[in-house]
Design an enzyme around this catalytic site. Sequence first.
Site, mmCIF file in Angstrom:
data_model
loop_
_atom_site.group_PDB
_atom_site.id
_atom_site.type_symbol
_atom_site.label_atom_id
_atom_site.label_comp_id
_atom_site.label_asym_id
_atom_site.label_seq_id
_atom_site.Cartn_x
_atom_site.Cartn_y
_atom_site.Cartn_z
ATOM 1 N N ASN A 199 88.818 66.553 -1.979
ATOM 2 C CA ASN A 199 88.469 65.997 -0.666
ATOM 3 C C ASN A 199 88.224 67.146 0.310
ATOM 4 O OD1 ASN A 199 87.937 63.898 1.049
ATOM 5 N ND2 ASN A 199 90.067 63.600 1.667
ATOM 6 N N TYR A 216 96.185 70.239 -0.460
ATOM 7 C CA TYR A 216 96.753 68.951 -0.888
ATOM 8 C C TYR A 216 96.224 68.566 -2.274
ATOM 9 C CZ TYR A 216 98.032 63.959 -0.365
ATOM 10 O OH TYR A 216 98.553 62.695 -0.519
ATOM 11 N N ASN A 218 89.094 78.026 7.011
ATOM 12 C CA ASN A 218 89.941 78.276 8.195
ATOM 13 C C ASN A 218 91.435 78.183 7.901
ATOM 14 O OD1 ASN A 218 87.531 78.231 9.623
ATOM 15 N ND2 ASN A 218 87.655 76.023 9.964
ATOM 16 N N ARG A 274 110.492 56.522 5.397
ATOM 17 C CA ARG A 274 109.414 55.645 5.897
ATOM 18 C C ARG A 274 108.312 55.540 4.851
ATOM 19 N NH1 ARG A 274 106.998 60.373 9.642
ATOM 20 N NH2 ARG A 274 105.321 60.925 8.204
ATOM 21 N N LYS A 283 92.866 71.331 6.553
ATOM 22 C CA LYS A 283 92.017 72.344 7.205
ATOM 23 C C LYS A 283 90.945 72.716 6.195
ATOM 24 C CE LYS A 283 92.830 74.506 11.224
ATOM 25 N NZ LYS A 283 92.696 73.642 12.361
ATOM 26 N N LEU A 284 89.719 73.015 6.652
ATOM 27 C CA LEU A 284 88.744 73.556 5.710
ATOM 28 C C LEU A 284 89.304 74.843 5.135
ATOM 29 C CD1 LEU A 284 85.386 73.026 7.637
ATOM 30 C CD2 LEU A 284 86.336 71.669 5.754
ATOM 31 N N ALA A 291 108.331 62.638 -1.705
ATOM 32 C CA ALA A 291 108.139 63.447 -0.493
ATOM 33 C C ALA A 291 106.830 64.216 -0.601
ATOM 34 C CB ALA A 291 109.306 64.423 -0.327
ATOM 35 N N VAL A 342 113.370 68.888 0.104
ATOM 36 C CA VAL A 342 113.097 69.153 -1.317
ATOM 37 C C VAL A 342 112.550 70.554 -1.547
ATOM 38 C CG1 VAL A 342 112.767 66.735 -1.997
ATOM 39 C CG2 VAL A 342 110.780 68.084 -1.227
#
Length: 446
Positions: A345, A351, A297, A215, A293-294, A287, A260
Amino acid sequence: MPDRYLDLVNSPLGSAVASRVGLPRPAVLRRYQAGDPLLPGPLLLGSTSGAAPAELVDLLKSVGADVRDAQTDDDRWGALVLDATEIRTPSDLAGLRTFFAGRLRQLLPSGRVLVLGRAPDGADIATDASRQALDGVVRSIAKELQRGATANLLLVDEPAGTGTSVESALRFFLSGKSAYVDGQPVRLGSGEAPAPADWDHPLAGKTALVTGAARGIGAAIAGVLARDGASVIVADLAQAGEGLAKVANRLGGTTLHLDVASPDAPERLLAHLAAHTEGLDILIHNAGITRDKLLANMKPDQWDSVIAVNLESQLRINDALLGSRQLRDQARVVCLSSTTGLSGNRGQTNYAATKAGVIGLVRSAAAAFASHGDSTINAVAPGFIDTEMTAKMPLATREVARRLSSLQQAGLPVDVAEAVAWLSSPGAGGVNGQVLRVCGQNLVGA
Ligand code: NAP
């Protein structure tokens, strides 16, 4: 998720209201359709050193541009292209003002500004400073343009107007394929870049594999690679089987169930290639997952899973391919990064680590891929793209994020796919170890 605001401000009433109260007015972008002309109007070609080289005129004509020179008194331009490769001193930069002032307003909707320059090379400080100045000029022009027009900078190693790398870049940046690439510099090095037999199907005869292709952006990439002539293997998790089969059927491709991040993914991939192909020409590491999450945490599995899927998998699969016979010469690898990897971010340390890591990966791996039969590896960093992932965001956050770019709208998966397909093409052989942002000149981290 349709952009209803964009539709509204492009209606007669909405446009009048938005203009009266000073609201953003994103334009409907010109996107590539087979058979469309390269540009919406004639191309004005200039040079900071007098006449533009005859080779550049011929090349622009051969890619389908209606080329005029600065003597012409037309006043509606599909593109303004300036050869600034001879810039040596700060005073030479005045040639940019002379060419663009007055003409930027004559650019048609979704028109193109392209500046051809040279990368600083350390030979002379004033020359390097003046060459680097082009970067600031082009990024600022991109912010000044309106109505879906874009500006980009091509840093050429060969004389302007020669080489397949320049030709393939002109075909991409002038056409609707680059609709959402704005304010970006790209270096066109001297790497081996064979011309395809058919520019409409530059990937004919190539075998491509796209991970996470059931997708979103991955499915769009698979679609554009197939449109350009590649035989495509679409890979995704076993649980995505139904979506994956639909994508494969639509494209006449084949499927591979592959997690993967699993320890045996590189082995399984190589075994599949050995059994079903004559080798891989194009690999797209698409992929990717988020577990936001901060950091304060964040749980270990939220951190580890993102690192494993988005970064470690790419490193392991690349290593396995480089050490095998399954990766063919002049292969193209494109890795999905993100503007989050450039800007950071809130709530996305895991990420952002992986997307910045991918940039480090392509820069460091470029030499190894070049040694593998003139292959290349590059990253594409999408900005805010309308997909299922971003549709889950709260409405207000999504609306703000959509407007925070020079083009004042989100990109579409196909915009990322077009950039990936260009970097996957034989003619892009001069681009290696680079990051191309597809973000409409996202103001975050720009
Ligand atoms: P998406 O809609 O979530 O699609 C990602 C696909 O990857 C899904 O089919 C997913 O399967 C699959 N996948 C997840 N883990 C996998 C694994 N371990 N092995 C194989 N496949 C796996 O994401 P997208 O928005 O299209 O994004 C595609 C890429 O672009 C990602 O790398 C993303 O980080 C990057 N990107 C996206 C944006 C954006 O605005 N959308 C911006 C910047 C960068 P499941 O659905 O089963 O999990």
